[in-house]
Design a protein around this motif. Structure first.
Motif, PDB file in Angstrom:
ATOM      1  N   ASN A   1      11.168   3.752   1.027  1.00 37.37           N
ATOM      2  CA  ASN A   1      10.295   4.033   2.178  1.00 37.37           C
ATOM      3  C   ASN A   1       9.147   5.027   1.467  1.00 37.37           C
ATOM      4  N   ASN A   2       7.954   5.020   2.245  1.00 35.45           N
ATOM      5  CA  ASN A   2       6.979   5.814   1.825  1.00 35.45           C
ATOM      6  C   ASN A   2       6.642   5.730   0.234  1.00 35.45           C
ATOM      7  N   LEU A   3       6.477   4.560   0.044  1.00 38.87           N
ATOM      8  CA  LEU A   3       6.414   4.323  -1.338  1.00 38.87           C
ATOM      9  C   LEU A   3       5.077   4.877  -1.922  1.00 38.87           C
ATOM     10  N   LYS A   4       4.946   5.213  -3.263  1.00 42.09           N
ATOM     11  CA  LYS A   4       3.923   6.010  -4.117  1.00 42.09           C
ATOM     12  C   LYS A   4       3.178   4.952  -5.015  1.00 42.09           C
ATOM     13  N   PRO A   5       2.235   5.148  -5.586  1.00 41.81           N
ATOM     14  CA  PRO A   5       1.721   4.375  -6.699  1.00 41.81           C
ATOM     15  C   PRO A   5       2.607   4.472  -7.898  1.00 41.81           C
TER      16      PRO A   5
ATOM     17  N   GLY B   1      15.817  10.949  -0.663  1.00 41.62           N
ATOM     18  CA  GLY B   1      15.113  11.136   0.764  1.00 41.62           C
ATOM     19  C   GLY B   1      14.312   9.877   0.977  1.00 41.62           C
ATOM     20  N   ARG B   2      13.947   9.218  -0.074  1.00 46.02           N
ATOM     21  CA  ARG B   2      12.969   8.152   0.462  1.00 46.02           C
ATOM     22  C   ARG B   2      13.551   6.598  -0.019  1.00 46.02           C
ATOM     23  N   TYR B   3      14.768   6.741  -0.876  1.00 46.82           N
ATOM     24  CA  TYR B   3      15.464   5.463  -1.232  1.00 46.82           C
ATOM     25  C   TYR B   3      16.507   5.520  -0.837  1.00 46.82           C
TER      26      TYR B   3
ATOM     27  N   GLN C   1       0.765  -1.327  -0.039  1.00 45.68           N
ATOM     28  CA  GLN C   1      -0.073  -0.185  -0.005  1.00 45.68           C
ATOM     29  C   GLN C   1       0.878   0.953   0.097  1.00 45.68           C
ATOM     30  N   ALA C   2       0.262   2.376  -0.481  1.00 46.38           N
ATOM     31  CA  ALA C   2       0.971   3.541  -0.470  1.00 46.38           C
ATOM     32  C   ALA C   2       1.404   3.973   0.964  1.00 46.38           C
ATOM     33  N   GLY C   3       2.629   4.399   1.293  1.00 48.80           N
ATOM     34  CA  GLY C   3       3.080   4.542   2.364  1.00 48.80           C
ATOM     35  C   GLY C   3       4.082   3.592   3.043  1.00 48.80           C
ATOM     36  N   ASP C   4       3.968   2.454   2.604  1.00 48.62           N
ATOM     37  CA  ASP C   4       4.529   1.176   2.926  1.00 48.62           C
ATOM     38  C   ASP C   4       6.012   1.303   2.462  1.00 48.62           C
TER      39      ASP C   4
END
Length: 123
Positions: A84-88, A66-68, A13-16
């Motif tokens: 982190n904080n994955l998005k579609p 910042g996310r990876y 899910q988004a955010g995972d």
């Protein structure tokens, strides 16, 4: 023959978060500069992140900053990508790749590629 095998993909899910791994065999892992690429449906393959041979210096595409986090364990012949904080929009097949030089963002400079692991992010 150098073989790269990715794992760790899945449907989230988004955010995972997800952590991808890439095990390299058939060569001396520490001699290779490593990178992660991804290819979304209908899109060209794009650079995600790269990491240096020994010092572990890191390079990121703007969308990944910042996310990876890319890392490597030379004792385990393994490359990682913490997402982190994955998005579609992160939905894609993720590939690891190895090159002799350090031109991380240049796809043609990578000599060996894995088969890819699917990451699917739903909203």
């Amino acid at each position: 023959q150098v073989v790269l095998v990715e794992s760790g993909g899945g449907s989230v899910q988004a955010g995972d978060s997800l952590k991808l791994s890439c095990v390299v065999s058939g060569g001396t892992f520490s001699r290779w500069a490593m990178g992660w690429f991804r290819q979304a449906p209908g899109a060209e393959r794009e650079f995600v992140a790269g990491v240096g041979r020994i010092d572990g210096s890191e390079y990121y595409a703007n969308f990944a900053k910042g996310r990876y986090t890319i890392s490597r364990d030379n004792a385990k012949d393994t490359l990682y990508l913490q997402m982190n904080n994955l998005k579609p929009d992160d939905t894609a097949v993720y590939y690891c790749a190895a090159q002799r030089i350090s031109n991380y963002g240049s796809e043609p400079d990578y000599k060996y590629w894995g088969q890819g692991t699917q990451v699917t992010v739903s909203s």
